[in-house]
Write an enzyme that holds these catalytic residues in place. Structure first.
Site, PDB file in Angstrom:
ATOM      1  N   TYR A 138       1.313  24.532  28.949  1.00 37.83           N
ATOM      2  CA  TYR A 138       1.616  24.404  27.520  1.00 37.83           C
ATOM      3  C   TYR A 138       3.105  24.542  27.272  1.00 37.83           C
ATOM      4  O   TYR A 138       3.571  25.565  26.792  1.00 37.83           O
ATOM      5  CB  TYR A 138       0.821  25.446  26.729  1.00 37.83           C
ATOM      6  CG  TYR A 138      -0.647  25.065  26.614  1.00 37.83           C
ATOM      7  CD1 TYR A 138      -1.068  24.205  25.611  1.00 37.83           C
ATOM      8  CD2 TYR A 138      -1.582  25.552  27.519  1.00 37.83           C
ATOM      9  CE1 TYR A 138      -2.394  23.823  25.508  1.00 37.83           C
ATOM     10  CE2 TYR A 138      -2.910  25.178  27.425  1.00 37.83           C
ATOM     11  CZ  TYR A 138      -3.326  24.307  26.416  1.00 37.83           C
ATOM     12  OH  TYR A 138      -4.633  23.930  26.328  1.00 37.83           O
ATOM     13  N   GLN A 154      -7.640   0.649  10.485  1.00 42.61           N
ATOM     14  CA  GLN A 154      -8.624   1.097   9.499  1.00 42.61           C
ATOM     15  C   GLN A 154      -9.703   0.005   9.369  1.00 42.61           C
ATOM     16  O   GLN A 154      -9.477  -1.150   9.717  1.00 42.61           O
ATOM     17  CB  GLN A 154      -7.878   1.359   8.172  1.00 42.61           C
ATOM     18  CG  GLN A 154      -8.706   1.955   7.061  1.00 42.61           C
ATOM     19  CD  GLN A 154      -9.321   0.879   6.212  1.00 42.61           C
ATOM     20  OE1 GLN A 154      -8.810  -0.233   6.147  1.00 42.61           O
ATOM     21  NE2 GLN A 154     -10.415   1.207   5.555  1.00 42.61           N
ATOM     22  N   PHE A 163       0.860  -1.186   0.000  1.00 50.43           N
ATOM     23  CA  PHE A 163       0.000   0.000   0.000  1.00 50.43           C
ATOM     24  C   PHE A 163       0.901   1.242   0.000  1.00 50.43           C
ATOM     25  O   PHE A 163       1.977   1.239   0.601  1.00 50.43           O
ATOM     26  CB  PHE A 163      -0.878  -0.029   1.261  1.00 50.43           C
ATOM     27  CG  PHE A 163      -1.832   1.120   1.369  1.00 50.43           C
ATOM     28  CD1 PHE A 163      -2.826   1.305   0.427  1.00 50.43           C
ATOM     29  CD2 PHE A 163      -1.750   2.021   2.422  1.00 50.43           C
ATOM     30  CE1 PHE A 163      -3.721   2.365   0.530  1.00 50.43           C
ATOM     31  CE2 PHE A 163      -2.640   3.083   2.537  1.00 50.43           C
ATOM     32  CZ  PHE A 163      -3.621   3.253   1.582  1.00 50.43           C
ATOM     33  N   LYS A 175      -9.149  -3.713   8.531  1.00 49.48           N
ATOM     34  CA  LYS A 175      -8.084  -4.455   9.219  1.00 49.48           C
ATOM     35  C   LYS A 175      -8.630  -5.411  10.287  1.00 49.48           C
ATOM     36  O   LYS A 175      -9.765  -5.270  10.744  1.00 49.48           O
ATOM     37  CB  LYS A 175      -7.086  -3.475   9.843  1.00 49.48           C
ATOM     38  CG  LYS A 175      -6.445  -2.515   8.853  1.00 49.48           C
ATOM     39  CD  LYS A 175      -5.666  -3.242   7.774  1.00 49.48           C
ATOM     40  CE  LYS A 175      -4.863  -2.340   6.856  1.00 49.48           C
ATOM     41  NZ  LYS A 175      -5.618  -1.327   6.148  1.00 49.48           N
ATOM     42  N   ARG A 234       4.531  17.873  23.501  1.00 46.51           N
ATOM     43  CA  ARG A 234       4.136  18.128  24.885  1.00 46.51           C
ATOM     44  C   ARG A 234       4.126  16.816  25.670  1.00 46.51           C
ATOM     45  O   ARG A 234       3.685  15.793  25.141  1.00 46.51           O
ATOM     46  CB  ARG A 234       2.713  18.686  24.814  1.00 46.51           C
ATOM     47  CG  ARG A 234       2.302  19.570  25.933  1.00 46.51           C
ATOM     48  CD  ARG A 234       0.938  20.154  25.541  1.00 46.51           C
ATOM     49  NE  ARG A 234       0.151  20.379  26.729  1.00 46.51           N
ATOM     50  CZ  ARG A 234      -1.163  20.397  26.757  1.00 46.51           C
ATOM     51  NH1 ARG A 234      -1.864  20.200  25.652  1.00 46.51           N
ATOM     52  NH2 ARG A 234      -1.800  20.640  27.873  1.00 46.51           N
ATOM     53  N   ARG A 279      -2.746  12.100  17.914  1.00 39.85           N
ATOM     54  CA  ARG A 279      -3.465  11.336  18.943  1.00 39.85           C
ATOM     55  C   ARG A 279      -4.723  10.615  18.422  1.00 39.85           C
ATOM     56  O   ARG A 279      -5.401  11.088  17.521  1.00 39.85           O
ATOM     57  CB  ARG A 279      -3.866  12.264  20.104  1.00 39.85           C
ATOM     58  CG  ARG A 279      -2.706  12.821  20.895  1.00 39.85           C
ATOM     59  CD  ARG A 279      -3.203  13.629  22.080  1.00 39.85           C
ATOM     60  NE  ARG A 279      -4.175  14.607  21.707  1.00 39.85           N
ATOM     61  CZ  ARG A 279      -3.963  15.937  21.689  1.00 39.85           C
ATOM     62  NH1 ARG A 279      -2.784  16.423  22.000  1.00 39.85           N
ATOM     63  NH2 ARG A 279      -4.925  16.754  21.339  1.00 39.85           N
ATOM     64  N   HIS A 310      -0.890  -5.271   8.160  1.00 40.43           N
ATOM     65  CA  HIS A 310      -1.637  -6.461   7.741  1.00 40.43           C
ATOM     66  C   HIS A 310      -1.508  -7.604   8.748  1.00 40.43           C
ATOM     67  O   HIS A 310      -2.038  -8.685   8.487  1.00 40.43           O
ATOM     68  CB  HIS A 310      -1.066  -7.012   6.423  1.00 40.43           C
ATOM     69  CG  HIS A 310      -1.246  -6.131   5.236  1.00 40.43           C
ATOM     70  ND1 HIS A 310      -0.824  -6.479   3.978  1.00 40.43           N
ATOM     71  CD2 HIS A 310      -1.815  -4.914   5.101  1.00 40.43           C
ATOM     72  CE1 HIS A 310      -1.112  -5.519   3.112  1.00 40.43           C
ATOM     73  NE2 HIS A 310      -1.702  -4.548   3.776  1.00 40.43           N
ATOM     74  N   ASP A 319       6.208  -2.493   9.037  1.00 38.64           N
ATOM     75  CA  ASP A 319       4.856  -2.027   8.723  1.00 38.64           C
ATOM     76  C   ASP A 319       3.967  -3.262   8.859  1.00 38.64           C
ATOM     77  O   ASP A 319       3.855  -4.073   7.942  1.00 38.64           O
ATOM     78  CB  ASP A 319       4.800  -1.446   7.304  1.00 38.64           C
ATOM     79  CG  ASP A 319       3.403  -0.944   6.953  1.00 38.64           C
ATOM     80  OD1 ASP A 319       2.467  -1.220   7.729  1.00 38.64           O
ATOM     81  OD2 ASP A 319       3.253  -0.296   5.904  1.00 38.64           O
TER      82      ASP A 319
END
Ligand SMILES: Cc1ncc(COP(=O)(O)O)c(C=O)c1O
Length: 434
Positions: A238, A199, A102, A202, A231, A248, A176, A173
């Site tokens: 901050y 996703q 992919f 999957k 952070r 996130r 899969h 990766d």
């Protein structure tokens, strides 16, 4: 007279869609957990004991890794892994990636300002070929990304030793390969960093989502910082220690993933066992060959059930026509990604100029000239079935085989229809067809 379904006959596997579970799977207790998360009022992970924190710990544990950092998807998880390792900080940094995968495996490299270098793949599995990797290492190579194609682990012994010998990072990766094992070790935590996608299609999903895994204290801390705009999670105020982005994962997705993760090990077990049964059955047709026979692969988690088409056993009927005929019989078959990545429009010079700064583009290879024999052969022969077909009862596999056998028996009839059967899109529908 029996007629092929593609010519208006009765589909032999018409009951298959009833037997294959609807993907994605969802139980009442998943719904309960998600509702609890919503009612809990914390929809972002920035509080102690978050769902994201718990999911990271559980997913890492399941994959034999020390740490996990959950993110928005499996594309940015690759980018996070590369950034964490410092890839792209020097002009001209190169990363070796498989030519058949992919596009995110390669686009993550350009997104961090580095250059993807395509290595050939083993035409039997679609996995990166370690020998070819070694031949492509230069003084600018910083990392190798391997994909465990379809959930079938790449040769981690060879890749680990090449990375070590040349002082390179190894990124897995594992988009899969949830639950897949190489010599008894879960993949995704064997290299320096592993990346997963959640996703919708999957094996573990919340619609979108991703995670990076690592066993290194230092890399985990750095990845956590990068994923949270520099952070420190839990530190008030901050104060940003590094310039970065927000990767996130939302709490609602984390809650769903946490709930579904509890069921993943048993699903992997069933798919692994059924994969062997289906492979044995399919092999006997002689028309398609299931991939993978390396004893070091101890568990296959499966994203795709990958097969290689043998047109020579079917009057040289083109693969796309075979796909069309099988689909008409009721089998949800297709190809994964089509051509090797270097043939994508995105790698043409005229399009690269639109996305890559000139000072990097000037150092890039001419992708349009590439022609890697393993990737070309794999692209020519590869056929896939979706992983959740392996969660169906065994009678479903008999229908798949019956459909192949029927086409084989009626090959002359199919031959006569070849010119009429134009296939618009051979790509597998990973989220299914009902
Ligand atoms: C091999 C591979 N890498 C990365 C990704 C990217 O994952 P996502 O779709 O979550 O961004 C995918 C998704 O299909 C994939 O198949």
């Amino acid at each position: 007279m029996v007629k092929l379904a593609v010519n208006g006959g009765e589909p032999v596997a018409k009951d298959l869609s009833r037997m294959i579970p609807r993907w994605p799977l969802l139980d009442e207790d998943d719904v309960k957990v998600v509702v609890e998360a919503i009612k809990g009022g914390h929809w972002c992970r920035l509080y102690p004991g978050s769902y994201a924190e718990r999911f990271e710990a559980e997913f890492a544990k399941y994959h034999d890794a020390k740490y996990g950092i959950a993110v928005a998807n499996g594309t940015v998880s690759l980018e996070l892994a590369l950034k964490t390792l410092g890839v792209g900080l020097n002009l001209g940094d190169e990363v070796i990636v498989p030519a058949y995968t992919f596009i995110a495996t390669a686009s993550a490299v350009t997104e961090v300002g580095a250059i993807p270098v395509f290595a050939d793949v083993d035409p039997k599995t679609g996995n990166i070929d370690p020998k070819d990797v070694e031949g492509r290492i230069t003084e600018r190579t910083r990392a190798i990304i391997t994909v465990h194609f379809g959930g079938y682990p790449a040769d981690m012994d060879a890749l680990t030793s090449i990375a070590k010998k040349h002082g390179l990072y190894l990124i897995e990766d594992a988009a899969h390969a949830h639950g897949s094992e190489w010599r008894g070790r879960k993949v995704g935590a064997i290299g320096d960093m592993g990346s997963f996608s959640f996703q919708e299609s999957k094996s573990l999903t919340a619609g979108e989502g991703g995670i990076v895994l690592t066993n290194s204290d230092e890399l985990a801390e750095r990845a956590r910082l990068i994923h949270n705009i520099g952070r420190v999670i839990g530190q008030p105020g901050y104060i940003h220690y590094i310039l970065s982005s927000n990767y996130r994962l939302s709490e609602i997705q984390a809650a769903l993933l946490l709930s579904r993760l509890g069921k993943l090990p048993s699903e992997v077990k069933v798919k692994n066992e059924n994969g062997k049964v289906l492979a044995d059955m399919i092999k006997r047709t002689g028309v398609v060959e299931p991939t993978g026979n390396d004893d070091r692969v101890t568990v296959r988690g499966y994203y795709y059930f990958v097969m290689l088409y043998k047109p020579e056993e079917l009057n040289n009927i083109p693969k796309e026509v075979f796909i069309e005929a099988l689909r008409a019989e009721g089998v949800p078959v297709g190809v994964s990604y089509g051509p090797p990545l270097y043939k994508q429009p995105a790698f043409k010079r005229e399009n690269l100029v639109k996305s890559i700064p000139k000072y990097i583009l000037d150092r890039m290879p001419n992708y349009e000239r590439l022609n890697l024999p393993g990737a070309e052969e794999f692209a020519r022969r590869e056929l896939v079935l979706p992983h959740y077909l392996l969660l169906a009862p065994r009678e479903a596999f008999e229908l798949v085989v019956a459909a192949i056998e029927k086409i084989k028996e009626h090959v002359d009839e199919l031959q006569q229809s070849v010119n009429r059967l134009k296939v618009s899109d051979a790509t597998i529908d990973t989220t299914y067809h009902r």
